[in-house]
Design a protein around this motif. Structure first.
Motif, short mmCIF file in Angstrom:
data_model
loop_
_atom_site.label_atom_id
_atom_site.label_comp_id
_atom_site.label_asym_id
_atom_site.label_seq_id
_atom_site.Cartn_x
_atom_site.Cartn_y
_atom_site.Cartn_z
N LEU A 110 37.64 34.16 28.84
CA LEU A 110 38.68 34.30 27.82
C LEU A 110 39.96 33.58 28.24
N GLN A 111 40.33 33.70 29.49
CA GLN A 111 41.55 33.03 29.95
C GLN A 111 41.43 31.52 29.79
N ASN A 112 40.28 30.95 30.15
CA ASN A 112 40.09 29.51 29.99
C ASN A 112 40.15 29.10 28.52
N ALA A 113 39.58 29.93 27.65
CA ALA A 113 39.61 29.63 26.22
C ALA A 113 41.05 29.67 25.69
N LEU A 114 41.82 30.64 26.14
CA LEU A 114 43.21 30.75 25.70
C LEU A 114 44.06 29.59 26.23
N VAL A 115 43.78 29.14 27.45
CA VAL A 115 44.50 27.99 28.00
C VAL A 115 44.23 26.75 27.14
N LYS A 116 42.98 26.58 26.73
CA LYS A 116 42.66 25.44 25.86
C LYS A 116 43.36 25.57 24.51
N ALA A 117 43.43 26.80 24.01
CA ALA A 117 44.04 27.02 22.69
C ALA A 117 45.55 26.78 22.72
N VAL A 118 46.22 27.20 23.79
CA VAL A 118 47.67 27.06 23.82
C VAL A 118 48.08 25.59 23.82
N GLY A 119 47.27 24.72 24.39
CA GLY A 119 47.58 23.30 24.40
C GLY A 119 47.49 22.65 23.03
N ARG A 120 46.74 23.27 22.13
CA ARG A 120 46.56 22.72 20.78
C ARG A 120 47.10 23.66 19.71
N TRP A 121 47.88 24.64 20.11
CA TRP A 121 48.28 25.72 19.23
C TRP A 121 48.87 25.24 17.91
N HIS A 122 49.71 24.24 17.93
CA HIS A 122 50.37 23.78 16.70
C HIS A 122 49.41 23.06 15.75
N ARG A 123 48.22 22.68 16.24
CA ARG A 123 47.24 21.99 15.38
C ARG A 123 46.09 22.88 14.93
N MET A 145 55.88 23.14 23.47
CA MET A 145 55.74 24.07 22.37
C MET A 145 57.10 24.71 22.12
N ASP A 146 57.45 24.82 20.88
CA ASP A 146 58.74 25.42 20.53
C ASP A 146 58.67 26.95 20.63
N ALA A 147 59.82 27.60 20.51
CA ALA A 147 59.92 29.05 20.66
C ALA A 147 59.09 29.79 19.61
N GLU A 148 59.08 29.26 18.40
CA GLU A 148 58.31 29.89 17.32
C GLU A 148 56.81 29.84 17.62
N GLY A 149 56.35 28.71 18.13
CA GLY A 149 54.94 28.56 18.51
C GLY A 149 54.57 29.47 19.66
N GLN A 150 55.46 29.60 20.64
CA GLN A 150 55.20 30.49 21.77
C GLN A 150 55.08 31.93 21.30
N GLU A 151 55.97 32.34 20.41
CA GLU A 151 55.93 33.71 19.92
C GLU A 151 54.67 33.98 19.09
N SER A 152 54.27 33.00 18.27
CA SER A 152 53.06 33.21 17.47
C SER A 152 51.82 33.27 18.37
N PHE A 153 51.81 32.48 19.45
CA PHE A 153 50.69 32.54 20.39
C PHE A 153 50.67 33.88 21.10
N ARG A 154 51.82 34.35 21.55
CA ARG A 154 51.90 35.66 22.22
C ARG A 154 51.42 36.77 21.29
N GLU A 155 51.82 36.72 20.04
CA GLU A 155 51.41 37.73 19.06
C GLU A 155 49.90 37.69 18.85
N PHE A 156 49.35 36.49 18.77
CA PHE A 156 47.89 36.33 18.63
C PHE A 156 47.18 36.97 19.82
N VAL A 157 47.64 36.67 21.02
CA VAL A 157 47.00 37.21 22.23
C VAL A 157 47.13 38.73 22.24
N ARG A 158 48.29 39.26 21.89
CA ARG A 158 48.48 40.72 21.86
C ARG A 158 47.53 41.38 20.87
N SER A 159 47.39 40.79 19.71
CA SER A 159 46.61 41.45 18.65
C SER A 159 45.11 41.22 18.75
#
Length: 184
Positions: A39-52, A1-15
């Motif tokens: 929730l943690q398991n759901a977020l782990v699944k989401a981060v693997g597909r975040w760009h899609r 995952m690129d830096a932009e994707g990581q930041e958007s995922f972090r922002e999603f988790v924060r908000s």
């Protein structure tokens, strides 16, 4: 995952993690530790597909629901939560009555089966229509209706003091489970 994707995922988790955790707590019957795992398991699944993922919150919520379904389909016995006796019926005008009703509701939800609890959370807390609940749970609309009916009847038997949540604008047997009423 690129830096932009990581930041958007972090922002999603924060908000959105607070709202998602409240749903997970309700789905897990008030067990905060199980909810955090869910929730943690759901977020782990989401981060693997975040760009899609087009709609991240909808995706994570669906993963939460499906994981919870998987938990109540397990063949081995589930542990039961020991809960205290519900408090006495609150006196009108009592400032703590809303908090007491939350405690009673959580205790009663914890005593329902995982399937019953999941259907009630999806129908009344998430405010999803029966057809959407049926699609999420992989069953028919009739099954959702009958499970809702039986779940509400059992909930009324477990905590009769919740009857005051039924307002004049609700159908008989359809309490107003708004997030304010059941939030952590």
């Amino acid at each position: 995952m690129d830096a932009e994707g990581q930041e958007s995922f972090r922002e999603f988790v924060r908000s959105r993690s607070g709202a998602l955790l409240r749903t997970a707590v309700l789905l897990s019957g008030g067990d905060r530790h199980a909810a955090e795992d869910l929730l943690q398991n759901a977020l782990v699944k989401a981060v693997g597909r975040w760009h899609r993922i087009d709609e991240p919150e909808a995706y994570v919520r669906q993963v939460l629901y499906r994981q919870q379904i998987g938990r109540w389909r397990l063949k081995w016995p589930r542990r039961e939560l020991a809960v205290a006796e519900p408090p006495e019926t609150p006196v009108a005008g009592d400032g703590a009555s809303t908090a007491e009703l939350r405690i009673v509701l959580r205790g009663a939800l914890a005593k329902l089966t995982a399937r019953q609890r999941t259907v009630l959370v999806l129908r009344y807390f998430e405010d999803l229509p029966e057809a959407e609940v049926a699609a999420l749970l992989g069953c028919s609309v009739g099954t959702v209706r009958s499970t809702t009916h039986r779940s509400l009847a059992r909930l009324r038997g477990l905590a009769p003091e919740l009857a005051r949540l039924e307002g004049p604008g609700t159908r008989t047997g359809s309490p107003d489970f708004s997030p304010v009423e059941v939030g952590p």
